[in-house]
Motif scaffolding. Sequence first.
Motif, PDB file in Angstrom:
ATOM      1  N   GLU A   8      12.638  -4.039  -2.728  1.00 45.32           N
ATOM      2  CA  GLU A   8      12.589  -4.509  -1.285  1.00 45.32           C
ATOM      3  C   GLU A   8      11.517  -5.297  -0.866  1.00 45.32           C
ATOM      4  O   GLU A   8      11.672  -6.362  -0.303  1.00 45.32           O
ATOM      5  N   ILE A   9      10.355  -5.175  -1.388  1.00 45.00           N
ATOM      6  CA  ILE A   9       9.021  -5.714  -1.071  1.00 45.00           C
ATOM      7  C   ILE A   9       9.376  -7.452  -1.577  1.00 45.00           C
ATOM      8  O   ILE A   9       9.103  -8.368  -0.957  1.00 45.00           O
ATOM      9  N   VAL A  10       9.668  -7.476  -2.973  1.00 46.07           N
ATOM     10  CA  VAL A  10       9.936  -8.671  -3.648  1.00 46.07           C
ATOM     11  C   VAL A  10      11.122  -9.473  -2.815  1.00 46.07           C
ATOM     12  O   VAL A  10      11.016 -10.704  -2.615  1.00 46.07           O
TER      13      VAL A  10
ATOM     14  N   LYS B  55       7.348  11.393  -1.345  1.00 43.76           N
ATOM     15  CA  LYS B  55       7.110  10.912  -2.594  1.00 43.76           C
ATOM     16  C   LYS B  55       7.503   9.453  -2.420  1.00 43.76           C
ATOM     17  O   LYS B  55       8.145   8.927  -1.848  1.00 43.76           O
ATOM     18  N   THR B  56       6.776   8.853  -3.555  1.00 40.91           N
ATOM     19  CA  THR B  56       7.039   7.362  -3.891  1.00 40.91           C
ATOM     20  C   THR B  56       8.272   7.027  -4.766  1.00 40.91           C
ATOM     21  O   THR B  56       8.578   7.561  -5.532  1.00 40.91           O
ATOM     22  N   ASP B  57       9.080   6.173  -4.191  1.00 43.54           N
ATOM     23  CA  ASP B  57      10.219   5.678  -5.001  1.00 43.54           C
ATOM     24  C   ASP B  57       9.721   4.235  -5.491  1.00 43.54           C
ATOM     25  O   ASP B  57      10.078   3.232  -4.538  1.00 43.54           O
ATOM     26  N   LEU B  58       9.209   4.046  -6.476  1.00 46.80           N
ATOM     27  CA  LEU B  58       8.679   2.573  -6.879  1.00 46.80           C
ATOM     28  C   LEU B  58       9.577   1.613  -6.950  1.00 46.80           C
ATOM     29  O   LEU B  58       9.538   0.480  -6.645  1.00 46.80           O
ATOM     30  N   GLN B  59      10.727   1.815  -7.941  1.00 41.74           N
ATOM     31  CA  GLN B  59      11.794   1.005  -8.000  1.00 41.74           C
ATOM     32  C   GLN B  59      12.392   0.435  -6.850  1.00 41.74           C
ATOM     33  O   GLN B  59      12.517  -0.861  -6.384  1.00 41.74           O
ATOM     34  N   LYS B  60      12.787   1.270  -5.795  1.00 39.45           N
ATOM     35  CA  LYS B  60      13.457   1.044  -4.629  1.00 39.45           C
ATOM     36  C   LYS B  60      12.346   0.288  -3.772  1.00 39.45           C
ATOM     37  O   LYS B  60      12.861  -0.949  -3.197  1.00 39.45           O
TER      38      LYS B  60
ATOM     39  N   PHE C 141       1.005  -1.159  -0.073  1.00 32.72           N
ATOM     40  CA  PHE C 141       0.110   0.077   0.067  1.00 32.72           C
ATOM     41  C   PHE C 141       0.814   1.361   0.153  1.00 32.72           C
ATOM     42  O   PHE C 141       1.634   1.585   0.673  1.00 32.72           O
ATOM     43  N   ASP C 142       0.517   2.058  -1.025  1.00 29.99           N
ATOM     44  CA  ASP C 142       1.533   3.364  -1.176  1.00 29.99           C
ATOM     45  C   ASP C 142       0.957   4.295  -0.135  1.00 29.99           C
ATOM     46  O   ASP C 142      -0.387   4.877  -0.223  1.00 29.99           O
TER      47      ASP C 142
ATOM     48  N   ASP D 262       8.828   6.380  -0.088  1.00 30.99           N
ATOM     49  CA  ASP D 262      10.139   6.536  -0.497  1.00 30.99           C
ATOM     50  C   ASP D 262      11.064   5.417  -0.061  1.00 30.99           C
ATOM     51  O   ASP D 262      12.105   5.060  -0.557  1.00 30.99           O
ATOM     52  N   GLN D 263      10.517   4.511   0.657  1.00 30.98           N
ATOM     53  CA  GLN D 263      11.130   3.283   1.182  1.00 30.98           C
ATOM     54  C   GLN D 263       9.964   2.326   1.560  1.00 30.98           C
ATOM     55  O   GLN D 263       8.610   2.531   1.899  1.00 30.98           O
TER      56      GLN D 263
END
Length: 186
Positions: free
Chosen positions: A168-170, A159-164, A82-83, A126-127
């Motif tokens: 990490e979630i995966v 702000k969102t850092d999707l790639q990072k 969840f963002d 962001d994390q």
Amino acid sequence: KLSASGENVKPLSEAEQDLAALLKTIVNIPELRGSGIDTETIKKYVIGDNPQRIDWRSSARNATLLIREYSEEKNSRIFIAFDVSSSALIRGSNNQKIEKSLEILNYILDAAVRSGDQFGAFFFSDQVYKKGIPLGKGKKHAKNIINQINSYRIKNKKKTDLQKSFKEIVGLIRRRSLLLIFSDFQ
């Protein structure tokens, strides 16, 4: 119309009403028998069996028609990402992203509770926040996830850092699981 938090909410558009009706239908689907993902056995074809289930490779090897029988996948593991960035949690008359996300999430959690699936949550902007919620079952666990989302609403302005975050979630998910992402991708 008032939301659960007591704020004015604009009426849903026709497309949003259709989506809500579809989600309600999905939640109320009875248990499906034999249409799941996992192949359980291969048996001889008998007249009346579904011809779409014929396993042509096995049939060719054995010179007789064989079909695959499937079993429904049970005890699924569902993770919700969840963002909780400031853009995703904006509330107001023109932007109700959080309200719509929470409504959809409630339907999904209700279905998971009823089917006995395990579910957990990650919160990211962001994390990935380490205070995610581990896998669990039941209505109390679902309410805990919703309460955590509400607590992030108040304090997060990042702000969102999707790639990072996704990397990490995966890395945190160790076994085969379903990952549902709630984000505005901004």
